[in-house]
Write a protein that holds these residues in place. Sequence first.
Motif, PDB file in Angstrom:
ATOM      1  N   ASN A  17       0.875  -1.169   0.000  1.00  0.00           N
ATOM      2  CA  ASN A  17       0.000   0.000   0.000  1.00  0.00           C
ATOM      3  C   ASN A  17       0.914   1.221   0.000  1.00  0.00           C
ATOM      4  OD1 ASN A  17      -2.349  -1.568   0.211  1.00  0.00           O
ATOM      5  ND2 ASN A  17      -2.231  -1.585   2.433  1.00  0.00           N
TER       6      ASN A  17
ATOM      7  N   VAL B 282      -3.865   1.021  -3.236  1.00  0.00           N
ATOM      8  CA  VAL B 282      -3.765  -0.382  -2.835  1.00  0.00           C
ATOM      9  C   VAL B 282      -3.342  -1.268  -4.005  1.00  0.00           C
ATOM     10  CG1 VAL B 282      -5.412  -0.079  -0.973  1.00  0.00           C
ATOM     11  CG2 VAL B 282      -6.214  -0.825  -3.231  1.00  0.00           C
TER      12      VAL B 282
ATOM     13  N   ARG C  55       0.891  -5.462   2.856  1.00  0.00           N
ATOM     14  CA  ARG C  55      -0.529  -5.816   2.757  1.00  0.00           C
ATOM     15  C   ARG C  55      -1.078  -6.272   4.106  1.00  0.00           C
ATOM     16  NH1 ARG C  55      -3.545  -4.439  -1.802  1.00  0.00           N
ATOM     17  NH2 ARG C  55      -1.900  -3.420  -2.988  1.00  0.00           N
ATOM     18  N   GLU C  56      -0.282  -7.046   4.822  1.00  0.00           N
ATOM     19  CA  GLU C  56      -0.761  -7.535   6.113  1.00  0.00           C
ATOM     20  C   GLU C  56      -0.712  -6.446   7.163  1.00  0.00           C
ATOM     21  OE1 GLU C  56       1.778  -8.596   4.391  1.00  0.00           O
ATOM     22  OE2 GLU C  56       3.597  -8.626   5.582  1.00  0.00           O
ATOM     23  N   ASN C  57      -0.017  -5.461   6.859  1.00  0.00           N
ATOM     24  CA  ASN C  57      -0.063  -4.133   7.427  1.00  0.00           C
ATOM     25  C   ASN C  57       0.104  -3.961   8.922  1.00  0.00           C
ATOM     26  OD1 ASN C  57      -0.657  -1.282   6.521  1.00  0.00           O
ATOM     27  ND2 ASN C  57      -1.888  -1.525   8.322  1.00  0.00           N
ATOM     28  N   THR C  58       1.247  -3.477   9.270  1.00  0.00           N
ATOM     29  CA  THR C  58       1.378  -2.932  10.620  1.00  0.00           C
ATOM     30  C   THR C  58       1.909  -1.509  10.474  1.00  0.00           C
ATOM     31  OG1 THR C  58       3.522  -4.002  10.833  1.00  0.00           O
ATOM     32  CG2 THR C  58       1.622  -5.140  11.767  1.00  0.00           C
ATOM     33  N   GLU C  59       3.171  -1.297  10.727  1.00  0.00           N
ATOM     34  CA  GLU C  59       3.662   0.062  10.684  1.00  0.00           C
ATOM     35  C   GLU C  59       3.933   0.528   9.257  1.00  0.00           C
ATOM     36  OE1 GLU C  59       5.137  -2.519  12.004  1.00  0.00           O
ATOM     37  OE2 GLU C  59       7.327  -2.461  11.810  1.00  0.00           O
TER      38      GLU C  59
END
Lengths: 117, 112
Positions: free
Chosen positions: B32, B51, B96-100
């Motif tokens: 992203n 995205v 995509r699995e997205n944290t920081e």
Amino acid sequence: AQSVAQPEDQVNVAEGNPLTVKCTYSVSGNPYLFWYVQYPNRGLQFLLKYITGDNLVKGSYGFEAEFNKSQTSFHLKKPSALVSDSALYFCAVRDVFSKAGSYQLTFGKGTKLSVIP
Amino acid sequence: SQTIHQWPATLVQPVGSPLSLECTVEGTSNPNLYWYRQAAGRGLQLLFYSVGIGQISSEVPQNLSASRPQDRQFILSSKKLLLSDSGFYLCAWTPRENTEAFFGQGTRLTVV
């Protein structure tokens, strides 16, 4: 909607003293919480995050933060401040469920930390 | 490891001139991507996010546009700059699995 508040524009602390930079948040679900640091004319650097698990999170450069769900807070702390810690600090939040799968972060307005020699 | 490149670092442009800022990410796929603007050294305003290739969402109406011609390339553009477009522009990416989020070094744009 999600939001973050950093109630202090500036925090001054003497070198060697403990420091705290405050952050409160609002999300509709469970939060993912982050702290970033920015030095002048530079991008943001990631310090630490809370996703799940232990409420006390340890990060880079000796910083830590405590997640408090009842107070919806995630204050940044360091036991002994250094002059080199002087910078702009940002708290950020992401709701576990964000629109359109974009996983957007919402940032606070930033707190300027000045560590006085 | 993943890295993000953003250029140029500084830019001075006259009012009415076009703008193109570029951001590329290495070492990952399907990130992203985000463009933020920071005014007066303070709060971050999300301008655009993407995205996927060709998928751009705008958060605020403005004189700017964004494009994602390749998976790891994100471009911020304007046809005619305004004085109010001056600021510090930051590109960022999240997995995509997205944290920081991970940020580029920023571009200081001054419109004169």
